[in-house]
Design a protein around this motif. Sequence first.
Motif, PDB file in Angstrom:
ATOM      1  N   SER A  44     -24.088 -16.779 -13.460  1.00  0.00           N
ATOM      2  CA  SER A  44     -23.478 -15.885 -14.446  1.00  0.00           C
ATOM      3  C   SER A  44     -22.260 -15.192 -13.839  1.00  0.00           C
ATOM      4  O   SER A  44     -22.038 -15.227 -12.627  1.00  0.00           O
ATOM      5  N   GLY A  45     -21.473 -14.557 -14.697  1.00  0.00           N
ATOM      6  CA  GLY A  45     -20.366 -13.731 -14.230  1.00  0.00           C
ATOM      7  C   GLY A  45     -19.050 -14.449 -14.046  1.00  0.00           C
ATOM      8  O   GLY A  45     -18.078 -13.836 -13.593  1.00  0.00           O
ATOM      9  N   VAL A  46     -18.997 -15.750 -14.382  1.00  0.00           N
ATOM     10  CA  VAL A  46     -17.731 -16.480 -14.250  1.00  0.00           C
ATOM     11  C   VAL A  46     -16.716 -15.902 -15.236  1.00  0.00           C
ATOM     12  O   VAL A  46     -17.054 -15.633 -16.403  1.00  0.00           O
ATOM     13  N   PRO A  47     -15.473 -15.675 -14.814  1.00  0.00           N
ATOM     14  CA  PRO A  47     -14.469 -15.127 -15.737  1.00  0.00           C
ATOM     15  C   PRO A  47     -14.291 -16.028 -16.954  1.00  0.00           C
ATOM     16  O   PRO A  47     -14.560 -17.233 -16.915  1.00  0.00           O
ATOM     17  N   ALA A 104     -20.107 -15.593   5.319  1.00  0.00           N
ATOM     18  CA  ALA A 104     -21.437 -15.287   5.852  1.00  0.00           C
ATOM     19  C   ALA A 104     -21.709 -13.784   5.842  1.00  0.00           C
ATOM     20  O   ALA A 104     -22.848 -13.346   5.671  1.00  0.00           O
ATOM     21  N   GLN A 105     -20.661 -12.982   6.005  1.00  0.00           N
ATOM     22  CA  GLN A 105     -20.821 -11.534   5.988  1.00  0.00           C
ATOM     23  C   GLN A 105     -20.523 -10.943   4.606  1.00  0.00           C
ATOM     24  O   GLN A 105     -21.261 -10.091   4.108  1.00  0.00           O
ATOM     25  N   SER A 106     -19.449 -11.408   3.962  1.00  0.00           N
ATOM     26  CA  SER A 106     -18.984 -10.767   2.729  1.00  0.00           C
ATOM     27  C   SER A 106     -19.578 -11.364   1.461  1.00  0.00           C
ATOM     28  O   SER A 106     -19.587 -10.701   0.417  1.00  0.00           O
ATOM     29  N   GLN A 107     -20.029 -12.637   1.504  1.00  0.00           N
ATOM     30  CA  GLN A 107     -20.525 -13.351   0.318  1.00  0.00           C
ATOM     31  C   GLN A 107     -19.442 -13.461  -0.761  1.00  0.00           C
ATOM     32  O   GLN A 107     -19.734 -13.655  -1.940  1.00  0.00           O
ATOM     33  N   GLN A 108     -18.194 -13.403  -0.349  1.00  0.00           N
ATOM     34  CA  GLN A 108     -17.093 -13.427  -1.313  1.00  0.00           C
ATOM     35  C   GLN A 108     -16.616 -14.858  -1.553  1.00  0.00           C
ATOM     36  O   GLN A 108     -16.538 -15.674  -0.626  1.00  0.00           O
ATOM     37  N   SER A 118     -11.404 -13.058  -7.420  1.00  0.00           N
ATOM     38  CA  SER A 118     -12.367 -12.958  -6.325  1.00  0.00           C
ATOM     39  C   SER A 118     -13.675 -12.423  -6.890  1.00  0.00           C
ATOM     40  O   SER A 118     -13.693 -11.769  -7.938  1.00  0.00           O
ATOM     41  N   ALA A 119     -14.789 -12.706  -6.222  1.00  0.00           N
ATOM     42  CA  ALA A 119     -16.096 -12.238  -6.673  1.00  0.00           C
ATOM     43  C   ALA A 119     -17.063 -12.275  -5.504  1.00  0.00           C
ATOM     44  O   ALA A 119     -16.824 -12.955  -4.490  1.00  0.00           O
ATOM     45  N   SER A 157     -18.812  -8.062  -9.044  1.00  0.00           N
ATOM     46  CA  SER A 157     -17.528  -7.475  -8.621  1.00  0.00           C
ATOM     47  C   SER A 157     -16.371  -8.457  -8.813  1.00  0.00           C
ATOM     48  O   SER A 157     -15.535  -8.652  -7.934  1.00  0.00           O
ATOM     49  N   VAL A 158     -16.344  -9.093  -9.982  1.00  0.00           N
ATOM     50  CA  VAL A 158     -15.284 -10.060 -10.287  1.00  0.00           C
ATOM     51  C   VAL A 158     -13.966  -9.321 -10.521  1.00  0.00           C
ATOM     52  O   VAL A 158     -13.906  -8.356 -11.288  1.00  0.00           O
ATOM     53  N   LYS A 159     -12.907  -9.806  -9.850  1.00  0.00           N
ATOM     54  CA  LYS A 159     -11.609  -9.139  -9.964  1.00  0.00           C
ATOM     55  C   LYS A 159     -10.488 -10.184  -9.969  1.00  0.00           C
ATOM     56  O   LYS A 159     -10.398 -11.015  -9.069  1.00  0.00           O
ATOM     57  N   GLU A 160      -9.648 -10.137 -10.986  1.00  0.00           N
ATOM     58  CA  GLU A 160      -8.481 -11.029 -11.034  1.00  0.00           C
ATOM     59  C   GLU A 160      -7.457 -10.561 -10.009  1.00  0.00           C
ATOM     60  O   GLU A 160      -7.047  -9.397 -10.020  1.00  0.00           O
ATOM     61  N   ILE A 161      -7.025 -11.471  -9.135  1.00  0.00           N
ATOM     62  CA  ILE A 161      -6.054 -11.112  -8.105  1.00  0.00           C
ATOM     63  C   ILE A 161      -4.708 -11.801  -8.285  1.00  0.00           C
ATOM     64  O   ILE A 161      -3.729 -11.437  -7.629  1.00  0.00           O
TER      65      ILE A 161
END
Length: 522
Positions: A228-231, A251-255, A274-275, A284-288
């Motif tokens: 879920s959460g795809v733009p 591995a740390q950020s899961q981004q 990014s998400a 935390s989906v954000k258009e960059i």
Amino acid sequence: MNRPTRMRTTLASFLIALLIGVVSGTLVQTQINLLALQNLGVVIDLQTRIASSFHDLGNFSPVYAVLFGGSFVASQAVALLFTRFTAAIWRTFWCTFGAALGLWLTFKVVDMFAPMPVLIASTRTVGGMLSMLAAAAVSGLVFAKLSKPGKAVGMPALALLLGVGLALPQGDAIAQGSKPYKIETVVEGLESPWSMAFLPDGRALITEKPGRLRLLGTDGKLQAKPLSGVPQVFYSGQAGLFDVLPATDFAQSQQIFLSYACGNRSANHTCVSSATLGANGLESVKEIFRSQMAKSGSAHFGGRLVWLPDNTLVITLGDGYSYREEAQNLSNHLGKIVRINADGSVPKNNPFVGKPGAKPEIYSYGHRNVQGLAYDAATKQLISHEHGPRGGDEVNVITPGINYGWPKATYGIDYSGAQISPYNEYEGTQQPAIYWVPSIAPSGITVYNGDMFPQWKGSLLVGALKAKQVSRVVLKGNKAAEVDVLFKEVGERIRDIRTGPDGAIYLLTDNADGRVLRVSAQ
């Protein structure tokens, strides 16, 4: 004039007018296309103009003859019918107006069903369309005058028309050698998969063009529900969800980062968001990034992503198909490769930062539709490939600030057979490392760096949609050569290709029922 003579006169008049329409329409579209290049600063001398015209008479005119011929038959038949019910002075009007209207309707119908937004490039603008219709109107006028009762048309002209022949190109066969590999299906039932990315723990993410992001477990099983959460994605034609790329510190950020078409058919862009990858979906989906300018249609978005060693993000874009000259315009992103930071800001050392009127995100320009991108850590080269039209697919070594030529220079011709540029090379533009004629329709590229196939280590593996194959390309500096054609036996369009963490090669097949294939050593 007796009835048989009148029929012969009408037929001969029609064929002469048809020939005039095909030739004049062909020459008009040639001059319109050359004018578009001249507006980019390309020098077109008289000899080049004449050569381009003859090229299109031999290559574009057969296609145009079918389109114009069909419309001309229908329009003139209707015009003659109208003439029977109106005053004779209206004959010229009906034939002239009918020829233009018939061609306009034909263009509209063809463009509705053609895979590209417009089949005939010269009709992209109002002026170009009107010029083509004017050429058709002249043909209608000629037919009206020549077929007027009492006129006699010489049969030698008819014989000349019937003597025109067409030559068909022949295809090349590609031989397959021995196969030091086996191909297994990992996953099937994917809807138009576009990209695949491995995560550090052995799982993989797969995008489906309609807008779904799928998770493949370490056990090789696909999670039943999409994440879920795809733009919101604009899905139409070539538009949809494109690439997925884990952050360098995943591995740390899961981004992760996603590229996709956003907007609607009349105004759309290539976007990147990014998400954070959560347990069941994106958070935390954000258009960059959003490409500028907005374009219409659903073709040529680019959409590949890759990291450079300095943790900047490179994004490939397309020219929007109908906007090809914009690939040379630094005030927008169409037909460009861009480079941004992970937060969407612009790196200060981008080549056009501070240049008045230029988009600071631009890294290179003069591209058509870049759907393959890889960074070779061994050679420290950024490598891309892009679709040509009919021929002219390219692999390029990307250097910041360089112009890669489209559409000033290309080895391809338009889908209609018309010449796009009279030049394969042009001053101030970079030649490709390798190009394909005829087109293979490349999509997806990996620099093979695994240990499973040591004989292929360091090679570029280029997937192909039209050719349904993978080309193994060896790159030396800025020159490359195709040395093998692989995996033809799959018989499916290859949308993406990746080197797996196990050293195997993974293929995504571009179908409504797409698959993930694993190529491993025998």
